[in-house]
Design a protein around this motif. Structure first.
Motif, mmCIF file in Angstrom:
data_model
loop_
_atom_site.group_PDB
_atom_site.id
_atom_site.type_symbol
_atom_site.label_atom_id
_atom_site.label_comp_id
_atom_site.label_asym_id
_atom_site.label_seq_id
_atom_site.Cartn_x
_atom_site.Cartn_y
_atom_site.Cartn_z
ATOM 1 N N PRO A 1 0.798 -1.236 0.000
ATOM 2 C CA PRO A 1 0.000 0.000 0.000
ATOM 3 C C PRO A 1 0.825 1.278 0.000
ATOM 4 N N TYR B 1 -4.059 1.849 9.219
ATOM 5 C CA TYR B 1 -2.855 1.342 8.557
ATOM 6 C C TYR B 1 -1.613 2.062 9.074
ATOM 7 N N SER C 1 -3.031 -1.405 -2.562
ATOM 8 C CA SER C 1 -4.180 -0.534 -2.806
ATOM 9 C C SER C 1 -3.799 0.367 -3.965
ATOM 10 N N THR D 1 -5.824 4.609 0.662
ATOM 11 C CA THR D 1 -6.670 3.556 1.213
ATOM 12 C C THR D 1 -8.123 3.882 0.877
#
Length: 336
Positions: free
Chosen positions: A90, A118, A330, A109
């Motif tokens: 991510p 996160y 992501s 995200t």
């Protein structure tokens, strides 16, 4: 050594990443075999690489939350922290920078809550990190996939653009994510090469690729080792711009080829501008030009970026060459 023709090829592929060498040869008046040989050398030497990924489009109903996160490291631990951040999907970019922070990262995200969790559960707990600070991005005005070298003439650039498919798909078909994944690290893969992997006919794959080339929710990037090609530094300007001047100010930034990304942000500054520089003296020139036209704009902070360790999922070496790719967990909606 990279020369003018190499830059022309890169610029052309920024406009149309799958233009054929025969088509490009006619536009540049260069033998297609020469273009093919040059491109092969650039990619073999890890000086140029490509990527394709899905992102938010103007008609998207779901918007990703994007943020820039400052990171402070314990003395002597920065290299370890960079290595761990680079492994996390991510986190699609990692920058070394100046001031009270050691690094900043880019991350997207699905929600504010998932972003907060996160950062707290996967970033702040990394050994060697002693503090973080998050800046949420509100609106992306300019981003890296739209940046161009601008070495082609207007006529050449238009000729390349007209070769690009222009009919966007009416909807996102279930087959599209697999095609995007197959092109994620090589946007010039042939449909024949992808056929066994995707289990579809060459004609169907070719049709899907053309549709994705025209889609507003797919990003195609041609990146290169910037420090080897003349950009020795980067910088981030944190600006306070009056709301009434914001659109006009951003429009003026579009004329500056140093600007890689621009976004409105939360915090004391309301606009962050990401720049590539040939040398640090250019920063004074850029600030002077902007101040002359917009005297009310205040510079709240300046960050110098001596190294980019990861960009759009690619780990880079100290010369900014591509080392390896870390699949993004992501999908990024922007990148500088």
């Amino acid at each position: 050594m990279v020369d003018g023709l190499d830059f022309q090829i890169i610029n052309a592929l920024q406009i149309h990443p799958r233009v054929s060498w025969a088509q490009l040869g006619r536009i540049l008046r260069v033998d297609p075999s020469t273009i093919s040989r040059r491109w092969s050398a650039l990619t073999r030497e890890r000086q140029v690489w490509t990527s394709c990924f899905e992102a938010d489009g103007p008609r998207s109903t779901e918007r990703e939350i994007s943020a820039l996160v400052e990171i402070r490291c314990a003395p002597g631990r920065r290299a370890d922290v960079i290595a761990e951040l680079g492994r996390q999907g991510p986190i699609f970019s990692v920058h070394c920078t100046s001031g009270p922070r050691d690094l900043y990262i880019m991350i997207s995200t699905r929600s504010l809550l998932s972003m907060d969790r996160y950062i707290d559960e996967h970033i702040a707990v990394i050994p060697g990190i002693v503090g973080t600070r998050t800046h949420y991005l509100r609106r992306i005005f300019l981003e890296g996939s739209g940046w161009r070298l601008n070495v082609l003439s207007d006529e050449q650039a238009e000729a390349v653009r007209l070769l690009r498919p222009s009919e966007p798909p009416e909807q996102r078909r279930p087959a599209y994510p697999d095609v995007i994944a197959a092109l994620s690290t090589d946007v010039r893969r042939t449909a024949a090469d992808m056929q066994r992997e995707l289990g579809r006919s060459i004609s169907v794959i070719s049709r899907d690729i053309d549709a994705l080339l025209a889609a507003d929710w797919v990003r195609w990037r041609v990146d290169f080792a910037h420090t080897l090609m003349g950009w020795s530094a980067a910088a981030v300007l944190w600006l306070d711009v009056r709301h009434s001047d914001l659109e006009r100010f951003v429009a003026s930034l579009r004329s500056l080829n140093h600007v890689r990304m621009c976004a409105s942000v939360t915090g004391e500054a309301n606009l962050a501008v990401f720049l590539w520089l040939h040398n640090l003296q250019e920063l004074d020139e850029i600030e002077g030009r902007l101040a002359a036209v917009f005297p009310t704009v205040l510079v709240k902070d300046r960050w110098i970026v001596p190294r980019i360790a990861k960009r759009t999922g690619y780990i880079l070496d100290l010369d900014s060459r591509r080392l390896r790719y870390v699949p993004v967990g992501s999908q990024p909606v922007f990148e500088d």
